[in-house]
Design a protein around this motif. Structure first.
Motif, PDB file in Angstrom:
ATOM      1  N   PRO A  57      13.786   6.352  18.426  1.00 18.20           N
ATOM      2  CA  PRO A  57      13.038   5.219  18.845  1.00 18.20           C
ATOM      3  C   PRO A  57      12.581   4.491  17.615  1.00 18.20           C
ATOM      4  CG  PRO A  57      12.360   6.868  20.133  1.00 18.20           C
ATOM      5  CD  PRO A  57      13.209   7.678  18.994  1.00 18.20           C
ATOM      6  N   ARG A  58      12.542   2.903  17.737  1.00 18.73           N
ATOM      7  CA  ARG A  58      12.232   2.186  16.446  1.00 18.73           C
ATOM      8  C   ARG A  58      11.031   2.266  16.011  1.00 18.73           C
ATOM      9  NH1 ARG A  58      14.972  -3.574  17.177  1.00 18.73           N
ATOM     10  NH2 ARG A  58      16.917  -2.346  17.368  1.00 18.73           N
ATOM     11  N   ALA A  59      10.337   2.449  16.620  1.00 20.80           N
ATOM     12  CA  ALA A  59       8.702   2.689  16.330  1.00 20.80           C
ATOM     13  C   ALA A  59       8.602   4.067  15.488  1.00 20.80           C
ATOM     14  CB  ALA A  59       7.581   2.432  17.596  1.00 20.80           C
ATOM     15  N   VAL A  60       9.103   4.899  16.029  1.00 20.06           N
ATOM     16  CA  VAL A  60       9.176   6.361  15.397  1.00 20.06           C
ATOM     17  C   VAL A  60       9.730   6.333  14.310  1.00 20.06           C
ATOM     18  CG1 VAL A  60       9.765   8.621  15.636  1.00 20.06           C
ATOM     19  CG2 VAL A  60       8.844   7.472  17.819  1.00 20.06           C
ATOM     20  N   ALA A  61      11.023   5.683  14.262  1.00 23.73           N
ATOM     21  CA  ALA A  61      11.853   5.522  13.169  1.00 23.73           C
ATOM     22  C   ALA A  61      10.989   4.577  11.707  1.00 23.73           C
ATOM     23  CB  ALA A  61      13.207   4.695  13.189  1.00 23.73           C
ATOM     24  N   ARG A  62      10.572   3.584  12.099  1.00 23.06           N
ATOM     25  CA  ARG A  62       9.790   2.905  11.289  1.00 23.06           C
ATOM     26  C   ARG A  62       8.665   3.772  10.548  1.00 23.06           C
ATOM     27  NH1 ARG A  62       9.879  -1.703  14.525  1.00 23.06           N
ATOM     28  NH2 ARG A  62       7.860  -1.064  15.458  1.00 23.06           N
ATOM     29  N   ARG A  63       7.676   4.569  11.420  1.00 26.30           N
ATOM     30  CA  ARG A  63       6.782   5.387  10.810  1.00 26.30           C
ATOM     31  C   ARG A  63       7.332   6.496   9.848  1.00 26.30           C
ATOM     32  NH1 ARG A  63       4.454   6.238  15.294  1.00 26.30           N
ATOM     33  NH2 ARG A  63       5.457   8.191  16.043  1.00 26.30           N
ATOM     34  N   GLN A  64       8.502   7.094  10.215  1.00 31.14           N
ATOM     35  CA  GLN A  64       8.955   8.294   9.458  1.00 31.14           C
ATOM     36  C   GLN A  64       9.547   7.749   8.295  1.00 31.14           C
ATOM     37  OE1 GLN A  64      11.140  10.492  13.181  1.00 31.14           O
ATOM     38  NE2 GLN A  64      11.521  11.365  11.101  1.00 31.14           N
ATOM     39  N   VAL A  65      10.173   6.474   8.172  1.00 32.41           N
ATOM     40  CA  VAL A  65      10.691   5.818   6.999  1.00 32.41           C
ATOM     41  C   VAL A  65       9.519   5.538   6.080  1.00 32.41           C
ATOM     42  CG1 VAL A  65      11.817   3.852   6.021  1.00 32.41           C
ATOM     43  CG2 VAL A  65      12.664   4.847   8.261  1.00 32.41           C
ATOM     44  N   GLN A  66       8.396   4.894   6.590  1.00 35.85           N
ATOM     45  CA  GLN A  66       7.357   4.733   5.657  1.00 35.85           C
ATOM     46  C   GLN A  66       6.801   6.124   5.016  1.00 35.85           C
ATOM     47  OE1 GLN A  66       6.218   1.850   4.624  1.00 35.85           O
ATOM     48  NE2 GLN A  66       4.503   2.827   3.238  1.00 35.85           N
ATOM     49  N   GLN A  67       6.535   6.832   5.757  1.00 36.05           N
ATOM     50  CA  GLN A  67       6.120   8.193   5.355  1.00 36.05           C
ATOM     51  C   GLN A  67       7.212   9.194   4.007  1.00 36.05           C
ATOM     52  OE1 GLN A  67       5.840  10.603   8.877  1.00 36.05           O
ATOM     53  NE2 GLN A  67       3.890   9.981   9.363  1.00 36.05           N
ATOM     54  N   VAL A  68       8.208   8.963   4.570  1.00 39.52           N
ATOM     55  CA  VAL A  68       9.171   9.371   3.303  1.00 39.52           C
ATOM     56  C   VAL A  68       9.318   8.385   2.359  1.00 39.52           C
ATOM     57  CG1 VAL A  68      11.607   8.587   4.217  1.00 39.52           C
ATOM     58  CG2 VAL A  68      11.279  10.816   3.236  1.00 39.52           C
ATOM     59  N   LEU A  69       9.065   7.088   2.426  1.00 37.82           N
ATOM     60  CA  LEU A  69       9.116   6.322   1.205  1.00 37.82           C
ATOM     61  C   LEU A  69       7.946   6.426   0.303  1.00 37.82           C
ATOM     62  CD1 LEU A  69      10.503   2.891   2.398  1.00 37.82           C
ATOM     63  CD2 LEU A  69      11.796   4.734   0.981  1.00 37.82           C
ATOM     64  N   GLU A  70       6.632   6.632   1.042  1.00 37.90           N
ATOM     65  CA  GLU A  70       5.593   7.332   0.183  1.00 37.90           C
ATOM     66  C   GLU A  70       5.829   8.477  -0.620  1.00 37.90           C
ATOM     67  OE1 GLU A  70       2.514   7.235   2.905  1.00 37.90           O
ATOM     68  OE2 GLU A  70       2.363   5.084   3.236  1.00 37.90           O
ATOM     69  N   LEU A  71       6.557   9.335   0.202  1.00 40.67           N
ATOM     70  CA  LEU A  71       6.813  10.760  -0.599  1.00 40.67           C
ATOM     71  C   LEU A  71       7.553  10.727  -1.776  1.00 40.67           C
ATOM     72  CD1 LEU A  71       6.821  14.143  -0.476  1.00 40.67           C
ATOM     73  CD2 LEU A  71       9.110  13.903   0.755  1.00 40.67           C
ATOM     74  N   VAL A  72       8.656   9.650  -1.903  1.00 40.74           N
ATOM     75  CA  VAL A  72       9.307   9.652  -2.958  1.00 40.74           C
ATOM     76  C   VAL A  72       8.891   8.441  -4.114  1.00 40.74           C
ATOM     77  CG1 VAL A  72      11.605  10.313  -1.830  1.00 40.74           C
ATOM     78  CG2 VAL A  72      10.956   7.854  -1.954  1.00 40.74           C
ATOM     79  N   GLY A  73       7.972   7.735  -3.527  1.00 40.44           N
ATOM     80  CA  GLY A  73       7.030   6.828  -4.294  1.00 40.44           C
ATOM     81  C   GLY A  73       7.772   5.498  -4.586  1.00 40.44           C
ATOM     82  N   LEU A  74       8.154   5.047  -3.346  1.00 41.26           N
ATOM     83  CA  LEU A  74       8.851   3.694  -3.284  1.00 41.26           C
ATOM     84  C   LEU A  74       8.513   3.006  -1.989  1.00 41.26           C
ATOM     85  CD1 LEU A  74      12.785   4.886  -4.069  1.00 41.26           C
ATOM     86  CD2 LEU A  74      11.081   3.647  -5.393  1.00 41.26           C
ATOM     87  N   SER A  75       7.115   3.094  -1.727  1.00 34.97           N
ATOM     88  CA  SER A  75       6.587   2.457  -0.523  1.00 34.97           C
ATOM     89  C   SER A  75       6.590   1.085  -0.633  1.00 34.97           C
ATOM     90  CB  SER A  75       5.292   3.128  -0.089  1.00 34.97           C
ATOM     91  OG  SER A  75       4.357   3.046  -1.049  1.00 34.97           O
ATOM     92  N   THR A  76       6.482   0.598  -1.901  1.00 36.17           N
ATOM     93  CA  THR A  76       6.315  -0.951  -2.103  1.00 36.17           C
ATOM     94  C   THR A  76       7.622  -1.563  -2.460  1.00 36.17           C
ATOM     95  OG1 THR A  76       6.165  -0.560  -4.514  1.00 36.17           O
ATOM     96  CG2 THR A  76       4.117  -0.448  -3.398  1.00 36.17           C
ATOM     97  N   LYS A  77       8.809  -0.804  -2.065  1.00 34.81           N
ATOM     98  CA  LYS A  77      10.193  -1.263  -2.426  1.00 34.81           C
ATOM     99  C   LYS A  77      10.949  -1.112  -1.273  1.00 34.81           C
ATOM    100  CE  LYS A  77       9.781  -0.471  -7.448  1.00 34.81           C
ATOM    101  NZ  LYS A  77      10.238  -0.142  -8.791  1.00 34.81           N
TER     102      LYS A  77
END
Length: 228
Positions: A110-130
């Protein structure tokens, strides 16, 4: 998590890329495959993904005998195995967030779940602002971080990495290895092929050395080594 028994792979023309390989990688382990070019490192990774077919032997990945899986089940197998390569394999027309989210889109998350997971993993790899940048706007190290985020966004129990630092400078490679180490410590089993001895020495994890398709050394280091 990964078990190889008597694994042999012979390519057309009689080239032997793997010969009677036995390997048992436990849940939560981090294992390096090392050896010169042509030693069979990449072949073993492709065999574990069923991108290549075995000539002889058995491979178990995430509890499945992959040689006996019907072709329609292979995509389901690959959902439980994240993959990272030397060339980042990012989609140039998609943003960072879209590249990472594509793996979730394919499996119908689901799109809302996917958005949340993407944000979490981008924070993990240090790219949340990109998240809105495109691959060509990133450095090589950042592109590899996106590749790792895409591989890990579905929280697979296994991650296979084939020379993930091969195109990166030494300082950037250290950052990528710290990231993979962090992912491993969440419980993900990692098998990584590399020719970078400095990385292997620094990480102090299990090392499996290949030479002309054979395992010639299997050395367990003092670091974290997973559980049965």
């Amino acid at each position: 998590m990964i078990r190889l028994e008597g694994v042999t792979k012979v390519y057309n023309g009689g080239i032997v890329a793997a010969r009677d390989v036995d390997l048992d990688i436990r849940k939560g382990a981090f294992v390096f495959l090392v050896g010169p070019s042509g030693s069979g490192k990449s072949t073993l990774i492709r065999l574990c993904l069923r991108e290549e077919r075995l000539t002889k032997g058995v491979i178990w990945v995430a509890g499945k005998d992959i040689a006996t899986l019907p072709n329609w089940k292979i995509p389901y197998l690959r959902r439980s195995v994240g993959t990272v390569f030397q060339d980042f394999k990012l989609l140039p027309s998609k943003t960072v967030g879209e590249n990472v989210g594509f793996a979730l889109e394919v499996i119908g998350r689901p799109r809302a779940v996917a958005r949340r997971q993407v944000q979490q993993v981008l924070e993990l790899v240090g790219l949340s602002t990109k998240a809105d940048r495109y691959p060509h706007q990133l450095s090589g190290g950042e592109q590899q971080r996106v590749s790792i985020a895409r591989a890990f966004v579905n929280r697979p129990p296994i991650l296979l990495a084939d020379e993930p630092t091969g195109n990166l400078d030494p300082a950037t490679s250290v950052g990528i290895m710290r990231l993979l180490d962090r992912i491993n410590r969440t419980g993900t089993t990692i098998m990584m092929a590399t020719h970078d001895h400095a990385i292997v020495d620094a990480m102090q994890r299990r090392v499996v050395q290949l030479d002309r398709g054979r395992v010639v050394r299997d050395q367990r280091e003092s670091g974290y080594e997973g559980t049965a």
